[in-house]
Write an enzyme that holds these catalytic residues in place. Structure first.
Site, PDB file in Angstrom:
ATOM      1  N   PRO A   9     -55.878  46.900  84.074  1.00  0.00           N
ATOM      2  CA  PRO A   9     -54.417  46.668  84.245  1.00  0.00           C
ATOM      3  C   PRO A   9     -53.666  45.192  84.019  1.00  0.00           C
ATOM      4  O   PRO A   9     -54.527  44.445  84.819  1.00  0.00           O
ATOM      5  CB  PRO A   9     -54.116  47.397  85.560  1.00  0.00           C
ATOM      6  CG  PRO A   9     -55.016  47.533  86.350  1.00  0.00           C
ATOM      7  CD  PRO A   9     -56.395  47.452  85.363  1.00  0.00           C
ATOM      8  N   ASN A  10     -52.761  45.258  83.383  1.00  0.00           N
ATOM      9  CA  ASN A  10     -51.889  43.767  83.168  1.00  0.00           C
ATOM     10  C   ASN A  10     -52.500  42.854  82.279  1.00  0.00           C
ATOM     11  O   ASN A  10     -52.058  41.830  82.076  1.00  0.00           O
ATOM     12  CB  ASN A  10     -51.429  43.475  84.334  1.00  0.00           C
ATOM     13  CG  ASN A  10     -50.489  44.654  85.551  1.00  0.00           C
ATOM     14  OD1 ASN A  10     -49.431  44.785  84.835  1.00  0.00           O
ATOM     15  ND2 ASN A  10     -51.153  44.831  86.578  1.00  0.00           N
ATOM     16  N   ARG A  17     -48.294  36.315  81.199  1.00  0.00           N
ATOM     17  CA  ARG A  17     -48.363  36.901  82.836  1.00  0.00           C
ATOM     18  C   ARG A  17     -48.861  35.659  83.548  1.00  0.00           C
ATOM     19  O   ARG A  17     -49.833  35.255  83.293  1.00  0.00           O
ATOM     20  CB  ARG A  17     -49.443  37.737  82.702  1.00  0.00           C
ATOM     21  CG  ARG A  17     -49.611  38.366  84.104  1.00  0.00           C
ATOM     22  CD  ARG A  17     -50.815  39.325  84.197  1.00  0.00           C
ATOM     23  NE  ARG A  17     -51.133  39.583  85.602  1.00  0.00           N
ATOM     24  CZ  ARG A  17     -52.404  40.201  86.036  1.00  0.00           C
ATOM     25  NH1 ARG A  17     -53.371  40.377  85.239  1.00  0.00           N
ATOM     26  NH2 ARG A  17     -52.417  40.543  87.269  1.00  0.00           N
ATOM     27  N   TYR A  22     -53.312  32.381  85.188  1.00  0.00           N
ATOM     28  CA  TYR A  22     -54.034  33.260  84.292  1.00  0.00           C
ATOM     29  C   TYR A  22     -54.154  32.485  82.847  1.00  0.00           C
ATOM     30  O   TYR A  22     -55.048  32.836  81.968  1.00  0.00           O
ATOM     31  CB  TYR A  22     -53.724  34.615  84.008  1.00  0.00           C
ATOM     32  CG  TYR A  22     -53.596  35.578  85.249  1.00  0.00           C
ATOM     33  CD1 TYR A  22     -55.012  35.693  85.797  1.00  0.00           C
ATOM     34  CD2 TYR A  22     -52.582  36.114  85.905  1.00  0.00           C
ATOM     35  CE1 TYR A  22     -55.027  36.585  86.911  1.00  0.00           C
ATOM     36  CE2 TYR A  22     -52.600  36.758  86.908  1.00  0.00           C
ATOM     37  CZ  TYR A  22     -53.869  36.801  87.644  1.00  0.00           C
ATOM     38  OH  TYR A  22     -53.988  37.786  88.675  1.00  0.00           O
ATOM     39  N   ASN A  74     -63.424  43.112  83.696  1.00  0.00           N
ATOM     40  CA  ASN A  74     -62.306  42.414  84.415  1.00  0.00           C
ATOM     41  C   ASN A  74     -61.578  43.760  84.790  1.00  0.00           C
ATOM     42  O   ASN A  74     -60.618  43.896  84.011  1.00  0.00           O
ATOM     43  CB  ASN A  74     -61.736  41.470  84.062  1.00  0.00           C
ATOM     44  CG  ASN A  74     -60.762  40.709  84.863  1.00  0.00           C
ATOM     45  OD1 ASN A  74     -60.238  41.138  85.749  1.00  0.00           O
ATOM     46  ND2 ASN A  74     -59.922  39.569  84.449  1.00  0.00           N
ATOM     47  N   ALA A  77     -56.369  44.420  89.269  1.00  0.00           N
ATOM     48  CA  ALA A  77     -56.367  44.782  90.533  1.00  0.00           C
ATOM     49  C   ALA A  77     -56.950  46.071  90.711  1.00  0.00           C
ATOM     50  O   ALA A  77     -57.450  46.225  92.103  1.00  0.00           O
ATOM     51  CB  ALA A  77     -54.579  45.377  90.437  1.00  0.00           C
ATOM     52  N   GLU A  98     -68.988  41.421  86.548  1.00  0.00           N
ATOM     53  CA  GLU A  98     -67.708  41.290  86.918  1.00  0.00           C
ATOM     54  C   GLU A  98     -67.046  39.937  86.557  1.00  0.00           C
ATOM     55  O   GLU A  98     -67.587  39.053  87.179  1.00  0.00           O
ATOM     56  CB  GLU A  98     -67.568  41.493  88.491  1.00  0.00           C
ATOM     57  CG  GLU A  98     -66.317  41.565  89.093  1.00  0.00           C
ATOM     58  CD  GLU A  98     -66.329  42.085  90.476  1.00  0.00           C
ATOM     59  OE1 GLU A  98     -67.213  42.185  91.101  1.00  0.00           O
ATOM     60  OE2 GLU A  98     -65.228  41.760  91.272  1.00  0.00           O
ATOM     61  N   HIS A 100     -63.472  37.247  86.868  1.00  0.00           N
ATOM     62  CA  HIS A 100     -62.102  37.143  87.387  1.00  0.00           C
ATOM     63  C   HIS A 100     -61.747  35.805  86.719  1.00  0.00           C
ATOM     64  O   HIS A 100     -62.443  34.952  87.022  1.00  0.00           O
ATOM     65  CB  HIS A 100     -61.853  37.464  89.021  1.00  0.00           C
ATOM     66  CG  HIS A 100     -62.332  38.605  89.423  1.00  0.00           C
ATOM     67  ND1 HIS A 100     -61.359  39.713  88.947  1.00  0.00           N
ATOM     68  CD2 HIS A 100     -63.307  39.191  90.105  1.00  0.00           C
ATOM     69  CE1 HIS A 100     -61.901  41.036  89.694  1.00  0.00           C
ATOM     70  NE2 HIS A 100     -63.216  40.418  90.343  1.00  0.00           N
ATOM     71  N   ARG A 107     -57.188  33.483  97.047  1.00  0.00           N
ATOM     72  CA  ARG A 107     -56.007  33.888  96.817  1.00  0.00           C
ATOM     73  C   ARG A 107     -55.553  34.867  98.034  1.00  0.00           C
ATOM     74  O   ARG A 107     -56.095  34.656  99.088  1.00  0.00           O
ATOM     75  CB  ARG A 107     -55.456  34.433  95.606  1.00  0.00           C
ATOM     76  CG  ARG A 107     -55.964  33.507  94.358  1.00  0.00           C
ATOM     77  CD  ARG A 107     -55.839  34.290  92.862  1.00  0.00           C
ATOM     78  NE  ARG A 107     -54.513  34.934  92.885  1.00  0.00           N
ATOM     79  CZ  ARG A 107     -54.229  35.965  91.752  1.00  0.00           C
ATOM     80  NH1 ARG A 107     -55.093  36.041  90.958  1.00  0.00           N
ATOM     81  NH2 ARG A 107     -52.915  36.339  91.756  1.00  0.00           N
ATOM     82  N   ARG A 111     -57.170  40.409  97.701  1.00  0.00           N
ATOM     83  CA  ARG A 111     -57.960  40.132  96.865  1.00  0.00           C
ATOM     84  C   ARG A 111     -59.557  39.856  96.929  1.00  0.00           C
ATOM     85  O   ARG A 111     -60.340  39.587  95.955  1.00  0.00           O
ATOM     86  CB  ARG A 111     -57.190  38.909  95.859  1.00  0.00           C
ATOM     87  CG  ARG A 111     -56.281  39.449  95.106  1.00  0.00           C
ATOM     88  CD  ARG A 111     -55.611  38.446  94.057  1.00  0.00           C
ATOM     89  NE  ARG A 111     -53.981  38.437  94.003  1.00  0.00           N
ATOM     90  CZ  ARG A 111     -53.393  39.365  93.381  1.00  0.00           C
ATOM     91  NH1 ARG A 111     -54.050  39.902  92.492  1.00  0.00           N
ATOM     92  NH2 ARG A 111     -52.213  39.287  93.148  1.00  0.00           N
TER      93      ARG A 111
HETATM   94  C1  DQA Z   1     -57.803  39.326  88.188  1.00  0.00           C
HETATM   95  C2  DQA Z   1     -57.624  39.023  89.670  1.00  0.00           C
HETATM   96  C3  DQA Z   1     -57.052  40.437  90.373  1.00  0.00           C
HETATM   97  O1  DQA Z   1     -56.737  40.201  91.790  1.00  0.00           O
HETATM   98  C4  DQA Z   1     -55.696  40.761  89.523  1.00  0.00           C
HETATM   99  O2  DQA Z   1     -55.329  41.852  90.189  1.00  0.00           O
HETATM  100  C5  DQA Z   1     -55.760  40.714  88.224  1.00  0.00           C
HETATM  101  C6  DQA Z   1     -56.532  39.703  87.550  1.00  0.00           C
HETATM  102  C7  DQA Z   1     -58.348  37.743  87.440  1.00  0.00           C
HETATM  103  O3  DQA Z   1     -58.891  38.162  86.631  1.00  0.00           O
HETATM  104  O4  DQA Z   1     -58.265  36.608  88.174  1.00  0.00           O
HETATM  105  O5  DQA Z   1     -55.281  41.457  87.541  1.00  0.00           O
HETATM  106  O6  DQA Z   1     -58.759  40.255  88.058  1.00  0.00           O
END
Ligand code: DQA
Length: 146
Positions: A9-10, A17, A22, A74, A77, A98, A100, A107, A111
């Site tokens: 998501p996102n 964003r 990011y 990735n 959240a 995984e 990020h 952070r 998280r």
């Molecule tokens: C993330 C870190 C997560 O906490 C966050 O919700 C994201 C992006 C990252 O790539 O740093 O959506 O996965």
């Protein structure tokens, strides 16, 4: 060697964003770079993104039947909340890395917990979008080593 890149998501909003966290690269640019890295290493990477937890679960199931060798994920959240995505990865037993983009450990405390990390072949955290390329490298090397 078929690989799947899953962004949760996102992450479709990369580039727009929170660029201080990011970066400015778009998802399309990130996906192209990851696919190019896979090709350079003799593998084939299919990129895929969804904002929906159940869709991600179903994509992981499909990867298993499609003969995907490993996943770079990735989960955004959902990393911090989704037992369902963890269980899908466990059920298919596909090796995964995984990723990020940000250093989640620097952070907010919510998280710091990942439901995925304990089962990951490796974790790449905090290297910005370069992390995807590093994850592809690590995953291909791991799979090639058997
Ligand atoms: C993330 C870190 C997560 O906490 C966050 O919700 C994201 C992006 C990252 O790539 O740093 O959506 O996965």
């Amino acid at each position: 060697m078929k690989l799947l890149l899953i962004n949760g998501p996102n992450l479709n909003l990369l580039g727009l964003r929170e660029p201080a966290t990011y970066g400015h690269a778009t998802l399309a640019e990130v996906e192209r770079a990851a696919a190019a890295e896979a090709a350079r290493m003799g593998a084939e990477l299919a990129p895929w993104q969804s904002n929906h937890e159940g869709a991600i679960v179903e994509r992981i199931h499909a990867a298993h039947t499609e003969g995907v060798a490993g996943i770079v994920i990735n989960a955004g959240a959902y990393t911090h909340t989704s037992i369902a995505i963890r269980d899908a990865l466990a059920a298919t037993a596909l090796p995964f890395v995984e990723v990020h983009i940000s250093n989640v450990h620097a952070r907010e405390p919510f998280r710091h917990r990942s439901y995925l990390s304990a089962m990951a072949a490796g974790i790449v955290v905090g290297f910005g979008v370069d992390g995807y390329r590093l994850a592809v490298q690590g995953l291909v090397r791991r799979l090639s080593a058997g």
